[in-house]
Design a protein around this motif. Structure first.
Motif, PDB file in Angstrom:
ATOM      1  N   MET B 104       0.853  -1.196   0.000  1.00  0.00           N
ATOM      2  CA  MET B 104       0.000   0.000   0.000  1.00  0.00           C
ATOM      3  C   MET B 104       0.877   1.229   0.000  1.00  0.00           C
ATOM      4  O   MET B 104       2.079   1.154   0.231  1.00  0.00           O
ATOM      5  N   GLU B 105       0.281   2.344  -0.218  1.00  0.00           N
ATOM      6  CA  GLU B 105       1.052   3.584  -0.246  1.00  0.00           C
ATOM      7  C   GLU B 105       1.216   4.133   1.161  1.00  0.00           C
ATOM      8  O   GLU B 105       0.579   5.101   1.559  1.00  0.00           O
ATOM      9  N   ILE B 106       2.058   3.455   1.922  1.00  0.00           N
ATOM     10  CA  ILE B 106       2.359   3.967   3.259  1.00  0.00           C
ATOM     11  C   ILE B 106       3.847   4.290   3.325  1.00  0.00           C
ATOM     12  O   ILE B 106       4.638   3.777   2.540  1.00  0.00           O
ATOM     13  N   SER B 107       4.201   5.132   4.275  1.00  0.00           N
ATOM     14  CA  SER B 107       5.597   5.573   4.358  1.00  0.00           C
ATOM     15  C   SER B 107       6.481   4.471   4.932  1.00  0.00           C
ATOM     16  O   SER B 107       6.005   3.514   5.530  1.00  0.00           O
ATOM     17  N   LYS B 108       7.797   4.663   4.719  1.00  0.00           N
ATOM     18  CA  LYS B 108       8.760   3.703   5.259  1.00  0.00           C
ATOM     19  C   LYS B 108       8.679   3.650   6.785  1.00  0.00           C
ATOM     20  O   LYS B 108       8.814   2.597   7.407  1.00  0.00           O
ATOM     21  N   ILE B 109       8.465   4.834   7.384  1.00  0.00           N
ATOM     22  CA  ILE B 109       8.408   4.902   8.842  1.00  0.00           C
ATOM     23  C   ILE B 109       7.217   4.103   9.374  1.00  0.00           C
ATOM     24  O   ILE B 109       7.328   3.368  10.360  1.00  0.00           O
ATOM     25  N   ASP B 110       6.081   4.218   8.710  1.00  0.00           N
ATOM     26  CA  ASP B 110       4.911   3.448   9.136  1.00  0.00           C
ATOM     27  C   ASP B 110       5.166   1.952   8.999  1.00  0.00           C
ATOM     28  O   ASP B 110       4.761   1.157   9.843  1.00  0.00           O
ATOM     29  N   LEU B 111       5.853   1.565   7.927  1.00  0.00           N
ATOM     30  CA  LEU B 111       6.181   0.147   7.728  1.00  0.00           C
ATOM     31  C   LEU B 111       7.110  -0.338   8.846  1.00  0.00           C
ATOM     32  O   LEU B 111       6.937  -1.436   9.378  1.00  0.00           O
ATOM     33  N   LEU B 112       8.083   0.511   9.202  1.00  0.00           N
ATOM     34  CA  LEU B 112       8.985   0.160  10.290  1.00  0.00           C
ATOM     35  C   LEU B 112       8.235   0.040  11.622  1.00  0.00           C
ATOM     36  O   LEU B 112       8.522  -0.831  12.442  1.00  0.00           O
ATOM     37  N   ASN B 113       7.265   0.933  11.815  1.00  0.00           N
ATOM     38  CA  ASN B 113       6.478   0.862  13.046  1.00  0.00           C
ATOM     39  C   ASN B 113       5.628  -0.404  13.093  1.00  0.00           C
ATOM     40  O   ASN B 113       5.442  -0.991  14.151  1.00  0.00           O
ATOM     41  N   PHE B 114       5.108  -0.825  11.947  1.00  0.00           N
ATOM     42  CA  PHE B 114       4.377  -2.094  11.892  1.00  0.00           C
ATOM     43  C   PHE B 114       5.300  -3.260  12.261  1.00  0.00           C
ATOM     44  O   PHE B 114       4.917  -4.168  12.991  1.00  0.00           O
ATOM     45  N   ALA B 115       6.524  -3.222  11.733  1.00  0.00           N
ATOM     46  CA  ALA B 115       7.493  -4.278  12.037  1.00  0.00           C
ATOM     47  C   ALA B 115       7.843  -4.283  13.519  1.00  0.00           C
ATOM     48  O   ALA B 115       7.938  -5.341  14.155  1.00  0.00           O
ATOM     49  N   LEU B 116       8.018  -3.078  14.082  1.00  0.00           N
ATOM     50  CA  LEU B 116       8.315  -2.973  15.513  1.00  0.00           C
ATOM     51  C   LEU B 116       7.148  -3.492  16.348  1.00  0.00           C
ATOM     52  O   LEU B 116       7.340  -4.189  17.345  1.00  0.00           O
ATOM     53  N   LEU B 117       5.940  -3.182  15.913  1.00  0.00           N
ATOM     54  CA  LEU B 117       4.754  -3.674  16.614  1.00  0.00           C
ATOM     55  C   LEU B 117       4.700  -5.197  16.592  1.00  0.00           C
ATOM     56  O   LEU B 117       4.335  -5.831  17.587  1.00  0.00           O
ATOM     57  N   ASP B 118       5.113  -5.781  15.476  1.00  0.00           N
ATOM     58  CA  ASP B 118       5.164  -7.240  15.355  1.00  0.00           C
ATOM     59  C   ASP B 118       6.121  -7.838  16.391  1.00  0.00           C
ATOM     60  O   ASP B 118       5.799  -8.807  17.073  1.00  0.00           O
TER      61      ASP B 118
END
Lengths: 53, 138
Positions: B104-118
């Motif tokens: 999806m069109e989300i920022s790299k930072i949001d993707l990193l935050n999703f990974a951190l949440l995981d």
């Protein structure tokens, strides 16, 4: 003999000994033999198995 | 309560508290990524987590001195192994789930935050599983 003394003699924590007594944990064969040796009794005299298990 | 069980409680509460603040701030919009405020908050939360972990474990070792220095016995090793196995599945599921926002069109930072949440969720699952197995039996 207290749980702590038994635990120290077989190299386990008191909580593990308590769990064994409460039926919440089944010890390994080695641990069962150690416990039996501490009491100077046969394995089957210390641990019993029933169909209910 | 053994030292290992106390350790699981410490990890569960400290990770939940520290990263709850971080992700809660992101979710409520108090900080917006990417920004230095978000970075500072993350660093503050991680620092707080490290301090809490070290401090609380030191206190626990003093309170339960008989079991703390003892190597993990077979029951504790079994509990840890099963809990980590469960956490592994949670972690891998989260990694695979990253494919969804990744396309999806989300920022790299949001993707990193999703990974951190995981990672955080997997850590919480490991701690919670350990506590359940210590309480209910293996």
């Amino acid at each position: 003999m207290t749980q702590s003394e038994l635990a120290d003699s077989i190299g386990m924590t008191r909580q593990t000994v308590a769990a064994i007594e409460a039926g919440k944990y089944s010890p390994s064969l080695e641990a069962a033999f150690r416990i039996s040796r501490v009491f100077g009794a046969a394995l089957e005299d210390v641990f019993q198995w029933t169909d209910a298990h | 309560m053994s030292f290992r069980e106390i350790s699981a409680w410490i990890t569960l509460t400290s990770v939940l508290g520290c990263f709850g603040v971080y992700f809660g701030s992101l979710a409520t919009g108090q900080v917006r990524a990417p920004s230095f405020a978000t970075l500072h908050l993350l660093l503050l939360c991680v620092s707080a987590l490290v301090v809490l972990q070290i401090g609380l474990h030191a206190v626990a070792a003093r309170l339960v001195p008989t079991s703390a220095p003892v190597l993990k016995d077979e029951r504790e090793q079994l509990i840890q192994m099963r809990a980590r196995g469960l956490g592994y599945y949670v972690l891998m599921s989260g990694v695979l789930a990253l494919a969804i926002p990744g396309h999806m069109e989300i920022s790299k930072i949001d993707l990193l935050n999703f990974a951190l949440l995981d990672v955080v969720v997997a850590t919480l699952v490991v701690s919670a599983a350990q506590i359940v197995m210590f309480r209910r039996g293996v």
